[in-house]
Design a protein around this motif. Structure first.
Motif, PDB file in Angstrom:
ATOM      1  N   GLU A  61       0.823  -1.208   0.000  1.00 11.71           N
ATOM      2  CA  GLU A  61       0.000   0.000   0.000  1.00 11.71           C
ATOM      3  C   GLU A  61       0.859   1.261   0.000  1.00 11.71           C
ATOM      4  N   ARG A  62       2.154   1.102  -0.290  1.00 11.01           N
ATOM      5  CA  ARG A  62       3.101   2.207  -0.401  1.00 11.01           C
ATOM      6  C   ARG A  62       3.309   2.933   0.928  1.00 11.01           C
ATOM      7  N   ASP A  63       3.100   2.208   2.029  1.00 10.33           N
ATOM      8  CA  ASP A  63       3.313   2.802   3.348  1.00 10.33           C
ATOM      9  C   ASP A  63       4.446   2.054   4.036  1.00 10.33           C
ATOM     10  N   MET A  64       5.646   2.223   3.530  1.00 15.27           N
ATOM     11  CA  MET A  64       6.804   1.508   4.050  1.00 15.27           C
ATOM     12  C   MET A  64       7.141   1.888   5.488  1.00 15.27           C
ATOM     13  N   PRO A  65       7.069   3.169   5.875  1.00 15.94           N
ATOM     14  CA  PRO A  65       7.363   3.486   7.278  1.00 15.94           C
ATOM     15  C   PRO A  65       6.453   2.768   8.258  1.00 15.94           C
ATOM     16  N   GLU A  66       5.158   2.711   7.972  1.00 17.84           N
ATOM     17  CA  GLU A  66       4.238   2.018   8.868  1.00 17.84           C
ATOM     18  C   GLU A  66       4.504   0.520   8.868  1.00 17.84           C
ATOM     19  N   GLY A  67       4.866  -0.041   7.701  1.00 18.47           N
ATOM     20  CA  GLY A  67       5.188  -1.463   7.643  1.00 18.47           C
ATOM     21  C   GLY A  67       6.392  -1.798   8.497  1.00 18.47           C
ATOM     22  N   ILE A  68       7.427  -0.963   8.434  1.00 19.07           N
ATOM     23  CA  ILE A  68       8.619  -1.200   9.245  1.00 19.07           C
ATOM     24  C   ILE A  68       8.290  -1.058  10.724  1.00 19.07           C
ATOM     25  N   SER A  69       7.562  -0.001  11.077  1.00 14.50           N
ATOM     26  CA  SER A  69       7.237   0.249  12.482  1.00 14.50           C
ATOM     27  C   SER A  69       6.384  -0.870  13.073  1.00 14.50           C
ATOM     28  N   ALA A  70       5.328  -1.266  12.337  1.00 15.74           N
ATOM     29  CA  ALA A  70       4.462  -2.338  12.834  1.00 15.74           C
ATOM     30  C   ALA A  70       5.214  -3.660  12.892  1.00 15.74           C
ATOM     31  N   GLY A  71       6.075  -3.905  11.900  1.00 10.67           N
ATOM     32  CA  GLY A  71       6.863  -5.132  11.905  1.00 10.67           C
ATOM     33  C   GLY A  71       7.827  -5.188  13.072  1.00 10.67           C
ATOM     34  N   VAL A  72       8.449  -4.059  13.382  1.00  4.30           N
ATOM     35  CA  VAL A  72       9.358  -4.000  14.534  1.00  4.30           C
ATOM     36  C   VAL A  72       8.609  -4.342  15.814  1.00  4.30           C
ATOM     37  N   SER A  73       7.413  -3.776  15.979  1.00  4.40           N
ATOM     38  CA  SER A  73       6.626  -4.052  17.193  1.00  4.40           C
ATOM     39  C   SER A  73       6.282  -5.534  17.306  1.00  4.40           C
ATOM     40  N   ASP A  74       5.870  -6.147  16.191  1.00  6.74           N
ATOM     41  CA  ASP A  74       5.506  -7.571  16.230  1.00  6.74           C
ATOM     42  C   ASP A  74       6.710  -8.456  16.508  1.00  6.74           C
ATOM     43  N   VAL A  75       7.859  -8.113  15.913  1.00  7.37           N
ATOM     44  CA  VAL A  75       9.071  -8.904  16.166  1.00  7.37           C
ATOM     45  C   VAL A  75       9.459  -8.805  17.637  1.00  7.37           C
ATOM     46  N   ILE A  76       9.373  -7.606  18.194  1.00  4.71           N
ATOM     47  CA  ILE A  76       9.706  -7.430  19.614  1.00  4.71           C
ATOM     48  C   ILE A  76       8.769  -8.260  20.485  1.00  4.71           C
ATOM     49  N   ASP A  77       7.479  -8.245  20.169  1.00  5.05           N
ATOM     50  CA  ASP A  77       6.532  -9.060  20.935  1.00  5.05           C
ATOM     51  C   ASP A  77       6.892 -10.541  20.879  1.00  5.05           C
ATOM     52  N   GLU A  78       7.424 -10.971  19.731  1.00  7.02           N
ATOM     53  CA  GLU A  78       7.746 -12.397  19.555  1.00  7.02           C
ATOM     54  C   GLU A  78       9.016 -12.761  20.306  1.00  7.02           C
ATOM     55  N   VAL A  79      10.072 -11.984  20.141  1.00  8.30           N
ATOM     56  CA  VAL A  79      11.353 -12.367  20.742  1.00  8.30           C
ATOM     57  C   VAL A  79      11.367 -12.160  22.256  1.00  8.30           C
ATOM     58  N   THR A  80      10.500 -11.287  22.760  1.00  7.64           N
ATOM     59  CA  THR A  80      10.443 -11.086  24.206  1.00  7.64           C
ATOM     60  C   THR A  80       9.482 -12.049  24.891  1.00  7.64           C
ATOM     61  N   GLY A  81       8.778 -12.877  24.106  1.00  6.97           N
ATOM     62  CA  GLY A  81       7.892 -13.871  24.686  1.00  6.97           C
ATOM     63  C   GLY A  81       6.474 -13.407  24.926  1.00  6.97           C
ATOM     64  N   ARG A  82       6.145 -12.176  24.566  1.00  5.26           N
ATOM     65  CA  ARG A  82       4.786 -11.701  24.797  1.00  5.26           C
ATOM     66  C   ARG A  82       3.775 -12.502  24.002  1.00  5.26           C
ATOM     67  N   ASN A  83       4.082 -12.766  22.728  1.00  5.70           N
ATOM     68  CA  ASN A  83       3.167 -13.562  21.906  1.00  5.70           C
ATOM     69  C   ASN A  83       3.087 -14.992  22.417  1.00  5.70           C
ATOM     70  N   ARG A  84       4.233 -15.541  22.835  1.00 12.41           N
ATOM     71  CA  ARG A  84       4.232 -16.920  23.327  1.00 12.41           C
ATOM     72  C   ARG A  84       3.381 -17.042  24.579  1.00 12.41           C
ATOM     73  N   ARG A  85       3.518 -16.078  25.495  1.00 12.94           N
ATOM     74  CA  ARG A  85       2.710 -16.134  26.715  1.00 12.94           C
ATOM     75  C   ARG A  85       1.223 -16.001  26.400  1.00 12.94           C
ATOM     76  N   ALA A  86       0.903 -15.186  25.406  1.00  6.93           N
ATOM     77  CA  ALA A  86      -0.505 -15.042  25.024  1.00  6.93           C
ATOM     78  C   ALA A  86      -1.040 -16.339  24.427  1.00  6.93           C
ATOM     79  N   ARG A  87      -0.203 -17.001  23.605  1.00  2.00           N
ATOM     80  CA  ARG A  87      -0.642 -18.282  23.020  1.00  2.00           C
ATOM     81  C   ARG A  87      -0.818 -19.341  24.098  1.00  2.00           C
ATOM     82  N   GLU A  88       0.119 -19.370  25.054  1.00  3.85           N
ATOM     83  CA  GLU A  88       0.016 -20.359  26.128  1.00  3.85           C
ATOM     84  C   GLU A  88      -1.239 -20.137  26.956  1.00  3.85           C
TER      85      GLU A  88
END
Length: 364
Positions: free
Chosen positions: A155-182
């Motif tokens: 959608e030609r919104d690269m800054p938002e894609g990078i920002s949202a992707g960074v947030s999701d990666v952080i949630d994954e590597v810090t275990g936030r997503n894993r704890r939510a799944r558990e």
């Protein structure tokens, strides 16, 4: 005994064979130092492709600094114009792994670093993770790229894609997503789940449904733009004015945006009470950004190399911004990273973390 006759070859044929062998050997012995890597100018964010504004850079860097401060995880984001600028003509995966190891992203004992590499002109992205994660993050990183980053890039919104992707990666590597799944799995174990009829639908039907929904979304968005409008004053049907007439009701900056195709405006008018509604639609492929003074998307930029980067020193470039509406002009100077080289795909002078090729990639 009869003598065996040897086949006769022409001089042109022998020259052709010689040249083929020569070029094959030349390619085989091409030195590995032909591939170079950008010098790491910042520990967390290196926007060498200039896709982020200063405010966007500050927002993303704050996330990266926070995860390093709170979780001791080093996460680096890098944007470049093209892999070929650094001598790499191939897939992004081996280059990202070599770059990760050259920079030494992450802690050397834990190997828990993360690198997000975006090659803008090549339209490819790679999230490379440290060897300490093994294969655990490959699937989650792929889902983040496919579901969070690529839709925004398309959608030609690269800054938002990078920002949202960074947030999701952080949630994954810090275990936030894993704890939510558990937590969700634990809740599911205590509640009996009735079998769904959708579980019996063949997988290929989901592809058909997805295609139909995608086409429907395009038509729906078009219908929403052209659907009839009702006047809020007298409830009468409004009319959309023709392009050659709607400029009379737009601000000069809006007219400039339409001329540059950065924004398209629709003007709806009630023929009874003369009430008007103006609706804006962002251009899909516009290269113009918002002006710091007037706010209209009428700014174009141009880069001038002041000092070229070498393998021994950084360079300097000036980015000139010019608003085609209010005529405001300003310039920023940015450092061009020093070019460094590596003689192996896993080498580098850094004593930081390393990657064994884990992660995920995508293209748009």
């Amino acid at each position: 005994m009869l003598a065996t006759k040897l086949p006769k070859f022409s001089g042109a044929f022998l020259l052709h064979i010689f040249l083929k062998v020569f070029f094959a050997i030349s390619i085989a012995v091409t030195p590995a130092w032909a591939v170079t890597y950008p010098e790491r100018a910042d520990r967390f964010l290196n926007d060498f492709a200039d896709v982020l504004t200063l405010n966007q850079e500050a927002e993303i860097r704050a996330k990266l600094v926070e995860v390093h401060r709170n979780n001791d995880i080093e996460f680096t984001v890098l944007t470049i114009n093209s892999l070929q600028d650094y001598g790499h003509d191939g897939k992004i995966e081996p280059y990202a792994t070599a770059l990760f190891n050259t920079w030494g992203v992450g802690d050397a004992s834990r190997n828990d670093g993360v690198l997000m590499l975006v090659a803008v002109s090549d339209r490819v992205i790679r999230i490379e993770v440290g060897a300490g994660y093994g294969l655990e993050l490959n699937t989650p990183m792929q889902l983040i790229i496919d579901r969070t980053i690529l839709p925004r890039f398309r959608e030609r919104d690269m800054p938002e894609g990078i920002s949202a992707g960074v947030s999701d990666v952080i949630d994954e590597v810090t275990g936030r997503n894993r704890r939510a799944r558990e937590a969700a799995e634990l809740a599911a174990e205590t509640v009996p789940v009735q079998p769904s009829i959708f579980e019996r639908i063949p997988g290929w039907l989901y592809g058909v449904f997805t295609a139909i929904l995608g086409a429907g979304g395009v038509f729906l968005r078009r219908w929403l733009r052209h659907r009839p409008r009702i006047c809020p004053n007298d409830s009468s049907k409004m009319e959309r004015m023709l392009e050659e007439w709607d400029d009379q009701h737009l601000q000069p900056g809006q007219i400039t945006e339409e001329r540059l195709k950065s924004v398209d405006y629709d003007v709806w008018k009630c023929m009874r009470c003369d009430h008007m509604t103006i609706e804006a639609y962002k251009g899909w492929f516009s290269r113009y950004s918002a002006c710091r003074s007037c706010g209209y998307k009428t700014v174009e930029s141009d880069s001038t190399i002041l000092e070229s980067a070498t393998r021994h020193s950084t360079g300097l470039k000036r980015v000139d911004y010019s608003c085609l509406h209010c005529q405001d002009t300003w310039s920023l100077r940015k450092i061009i990273p020093r070019i460094s080289s590596s003689s192996s795909s896993s080498g580098g002078s850094s004593s930081g973390g390393s990657s064994s090729g884990g992660g995920a990639s995508g293209s748009w």
